[in-house]
Design a protein around this motif. Structure first.
Motif, mmCIF file in Angstrom:
data_model
loop_
_atom_site.group_PDB
_atom_site.id
_atom_site.type_symbol
_atom_site.label_atom_id
_atom_site.label_comp_id
_atom_site.label_asym_id
_atom_site.label_seq_id
_atom_site.Cartn_x
_atom_site.Cartn_y
_atom_site.Cartn_z
ATOM 1 N N HIS A 22 21.150 22.345 20.071
ATOM 2 C CA HIS A 22 19.785 22.781 19.774
ATOM 3 C C HIS A 22 19.099 21.732 18.923
ATOM 4 C CE1 HIS A 22 16.535 25.595 18.930
ATOM 5 N NE2 HIS A 22 17.115 26.436 19.756
ATOM 6 N N GLY A 23 17.790 21.674 19.030
ATOM 7 C CA GLY A 23 17.000 20.786 18.189
ATOM 8 C C GLY A 23 16.492 21.523 16.966
ATOM 9 N N VAL A 46 28.543 24.766 17.401
ATOM 10 C CA VAL A 46 27.093 24.626 17.360
ATOM 11 C C VAL A 46 26.764 23.267 16.751
ATOM 12 C CG1 VAL A 46 24.930 25.548 16.441
ATOM 13 C CG2 VAL A 46 26.772 27.113 17.099
ATOM 14 N N GLU A 47 25.943 22.508 17.447
ATOM 15 C CA GLU A 47 25.494 21.216 16.947
ATOM 16 C C GLU A 47 23.972 21.174 17.025
ATOM 17 O OE1 GLU A 47 27.419 17.881 18.774
ATOM 18 O OE2 GLU A 47 29.415 18.730 18.446
ATOM 19 N N VAL A 48 23.350 20.886 15.887
ATOM 20 C CA VAL A 48 21.895 20.824 15.800
ATOM 21 C C VAL A 48 21.480 19.368 15.648
ATOM 22 C CG1 VAL A 48 19.869 21.526 14.470
ATOM 23 C CG2 VAL A 48 21.771 23.132 14.795
ATOM 24 N N THR A 49 20.556 18.947 16.488
ATOM 25 C CA THR A 49 20.026 17.587 16.424
ATOM 26 C C THR A 49 18.798 17.590 15.530
ATOM 27 O OG1 THR A 49 20.853 17.085 18.634
ATOM 28 C CG2 THR A 49 19.085 15.680 17.796
ATOM 29 N N GLU A 50 18.914 16.919 14.388
ATOM 30 C CA GLU A 50 17.795 16.853 13.446
ATOM 31 C C GLU A 50 16.594 16.178 14.088
ATOM 32 O OE1 GLU A 50 17.321 18.266 10.455
ATOM 33 O OE2 GLU A 50 19.252 19.220 10.846
ATOM 34 N N GLY A 55 12.660 19.722 24.071
ATOM 35 C CA GLY A 55 13.252 18.816 25.056
ATOM 36 C C GLY A 55 14.113 17.752 24.397
ATOM 37 N N PHE A 56 14.796 18.126 23.334
ATOM 38 C CA PHE A 56 15.561 17.156 22.543
ATOM 39 C C PHE A 56 16.603 16.401 23.352
ATOM 40 C CE2 PHE A 56 18.383 20.715 22.479
ATOM 41 C CZ PHE A 56 19.650 20.176 22.367
ATOM 42 N N PHE A 57 17.122 17.016 24.401
ATOM 43 C CA PHE A 57 18.151 16.361 25.218
ATOM 44 C C PHE A 57 17.584 15.146 25.934
ATOM 45 C CE2 PHE A 57 16.461 20.216 27.073
ATOM 46 C CZ PHE A 57 15.864 19.756 28.232
ATOM 47 N N ASP A 58 16.279 15.129 26.180
ATOM 48 C CA ASP A 58 15.634 13.931 26.733
ATOM 49 C C ASP A 58 15.271 12.959 25.612
ATOM 50 O OD1 ASP A 58 15.683 14.488 29.467
ATOM 51 O OD2 ASP A 58 13.835 15.651 29.365
ATOM 52 N N GLU A 59 14.693 13.493 24.537
ATOM 53 C CA GLU A 59 14.289 12.658 23.399
ATOM 54 C C GLU A 59 15.469 11.888 22.800
ATOM 55 O OE1 GLU A 59 11.107 14.547 20.607
ATOM 56 O OE2 GLU A 59 12.525 16.127 21.210
#
Length: 76
Positions: A22-23, A46-50, A55-59
């Protein structure tokens, strides 16, 4: 339609290794949802992208793609 989809009671039955990504800055789906889902699935990670948005998986594909590949390959 996702508004009518409710699998909450079934999440505890998931037995497959599970990675919840998740972002942190997702305005469409709060990051608390990722933690709730991850807490409901036995042994989920669970891993959160800071800074990640919806659409964080593209970013952040340069870091997300290897994380997913490593998870699928069985890396810790």
């Amino acid at each position: 339609m996702s508004a009518r989809h409710d699998a909450w009671d079934r999440l505890a039955q998931v037995s497959a290794p599970t990675l919840v990504l998740h972002g942190s800055d997702d305005r469409m789906s709060p990051v608390s949802n990722a933690h709730a889902i991850g807490g409901r699935i036995p042994a989920a990670r669970v891993e959160v992208t800071e800074g990640g948005r919806h659409g964080f998986f593209d970013e952040f594909s340069d870091t997300i793609t290897p994380r997913v590949a490593a998870f699928l390959a069985g890396a810790p």
